[in-house]
Design a protein around this motif. Sequence first.
Motif, PDB file in Angstrom:
ATOM      1  N   ALA A 391     -28.207  36.171 105.121  1.00 53.64           N
ATOM      2  CA  ALA A 391     -29.089  35.812 106.235  1.00 53.64           C
ATOM      3  C   ALA A 391     -30.520  36.130 105.844  1.00 53.64           C
ATOM      4  O   ALA A 391     -30.778  36.994 105.000  1.00 53.64           O
ATOM      5  CB  ALA A 391     -28.716  36.559 107.511  1.00 53.64           C
ATOM      6  N   VAL A 393     -33.892  37.681 107.343  1.00 52.29           N
ATOM      7  CA  VAL A 393     -34.390  38.512 108.442  1.00 52.29           C
ATOM      8  C   VAL A 393     -35.910  38.427 108.428  1.00 52.29           C
ATOM      9  O   VAL A 393     -36.547  38.664 107.399  1.00 52.29           O
ATOM     10  CB  VAL A 393     -33.917  39.963 108.293  1.00 52.29           C
ATOM     11  N   LEU A 412     -36.306  41.611 115.629  1.00 52.40           N
ATOM     12  CA  LEU A 412     -36.027  40.849 114.402  1.00 52.40           C
ATOM     13  C   LEU A 412     -35.546  39.455 114.780  1.00 52.40           C
ATOM     14  O   LEU A 412     -34.834  39.271 115.775  1.00 52.40           O
ATOM     15  CB  LEU A 412     -34.969  41.563 113.558  1.00 52.40           C
ATOM     16  N   ASP A 413     -35.861  38.507 113.870  1.00 47.45           N
ATOM     17  CA  ASP A 413     -35.387  37.113 113.973  1.00 47.45           C
ATOM     18  C   ASP A 413     -34.539  36.878 112.750  1.00 47.45           C
ATOM     19  O   ASP A 413     -35.023  36.963 111.622  1.00 47.45           O
ATOM     20  CB  ASP A 413     -36.560  36.143 114.013  1.00 47.45           C
ATOM     21  N   ILE A 414     -33.232  36.570 112.971  1.00 48.24           N
ATOM     22  CA  ILE A 414     -32.299  36.484 111.845  1.00 48.24           C
ATOM     23  C   ILE A 414     -31.812  35.057 111.737  1.00 48.24           C
ATOM     24  O   ILE A 414     -31.277  34.476 112.691  1.00 48.24           O
ATOM     25  CB  ILE A 414     -31.099  37.433 112.064  1.00 48.24           C
ATOM     26  N   ARG A 420     -29.611  30.861 114.596  1.00 50.27           N
ATOM     27  CA  ARG A 420     -30.513  31.985 114.474  1.00 50.27           C
ATOM     28  C   ARG A 420     -30.027  33.083 115.430  1.00 50.27           C
ATOM     29  O   ARG A 420     -29.438  32.817 116.473  1.00 50.27           O
ATOM     30  CB  ARG A 420     -31.953  31.572 114.830  1.00 50.27           C
ATOM     31  N   GLU A 422     -31.307  36.969 117.308  1.00 57.76           N
ATOM     32  CA  GLU A 422     -32.381  37.899 117.603  1.00 57.76           C
ATOM     33  C   GLU A 422     -31.747  39.279 117.821  1.00 57.76           C
ATOM     34  O   GLU A 422     -30.727  39.401 118.495  1.00 57.76           O
ATOM     35  CB  GLU A 422     -33.154  37.458 118.833  1.00 57.76           C
TER      36      GLU A 422
END
Length: 437
Positions: A391, A393, A412-414, A420, A422
């Motif tokens: 992934a 990050v 965080l945005d993954i 996606r 969060e």
Amino acid sequence: MEDTTPQDDAVQHAGGAAGEPAEPGPVTASETSPERPWPLHRLSENLKLHIERAPATWIEGQLIEFKNNRGNVYMTMRDLDQEVSLPLAAWRNVAAGIDPTVQQGSRVVARVKPNFWLKAGRLSMNVLEMKPVGLGDLLARVELLRRSLAEEGLTSPARKRPLPVLPGVIGLITGRDSDAMKDVLRNTHLRWPAAVFEVREVAVQGTDAPRQVAAALAELDADPTVEVIVIARGGGALEEVVLPFSDEALVRAVAAAGTPVVSAIGHEADRPVLDDVADLRASTPTDAAKRIVPDAAQEALGLAHARERMAAAVERRVRGEAEALAALRSRPVLAHPHVMVDARAEDLGRWRERARVSLGHRLARESDAVAALRARVRALSPQQTLDRGYAVVQHAGRVVRRADEVSPGSHLDILVAAGRLEADVTDTHTPTDPEDA
């Protein structure tokens, strides 16, 4: 008499010239008046004294009168160029010594002294000597003039102008009803019937001939329609043919004319100075006719021959081109042109098949290469990495590569293989050993 002439000065002192006492009355001409005139004999005597002071002078001219009266000869001399005459008298002692060949019509030189006859008030010229001008003397003068004109360049071939090929109007100067005129007109019209003449009939011998010829020349030269001028005279005695047409004034007029001039004087042996200054010399009047216009019969014959030559040349050209065309048509490529087309069609078919096969092989090879490149690109694609469970990050728009780049509570945005996520950081662990990272 008024005191305005050179004679008056001589008359003023004439009263005592003979050693006699002056008569009563006016001494000079200017002192005379209606109340005090001179006697006639006084004027005559003064004129005689004045005139007879003139020195003896040599003159030249032609004798138009010659009379022998008991040993004394009375003559009239005329100028060679102008209408001027003078009476002459040769007394017995002088007349006896004159050459017997001198007679009326002779050209002479004379030494004369003026004489005034008191009783009749008549002026005459007393001849002291007289000599005939021989042909040899005249011809010597002609040669001297010829050399003088040559030195001036008037006889140079460079200044002679060509005659027009076919003159519109021909000027002709010749004797009145002369054979020369008839010869020129007849022979010219025999050669070119359409010839047009402007004729001037003048004297062609004698002392007045040069002046009349020059006047006719000036008249024709001033006519813009006249394109060539012929001066013609038939044969005759040498002095009749050569001398009038060797006059200096005449030959200079010919040299100055703006129209080309043809000299046709006498016969081949005659050679007046006019021949040298004219633009063309013809040996005879008949020869002049041959020089000024072309022969219509010969020109027609020449045209006929030219037409025949042109026709023959055209026929030869057409024949040659026809033979060349037949030779081209007999070649196999033209006799059976489809053979070449069929052969080229077969070649074209083979080339098309070879091109199709070669292109198919090339497309297959390039398709395989593209597939291999696509597989390699896909293997290196981030999506493949995500498909394998990895992934990406991100925090605050930046990719997080180390745990210490965020802190607990960070959002965080993954990015995963499909979608996606969060999340919030609750705790971080930063490895102390780089190999554990």
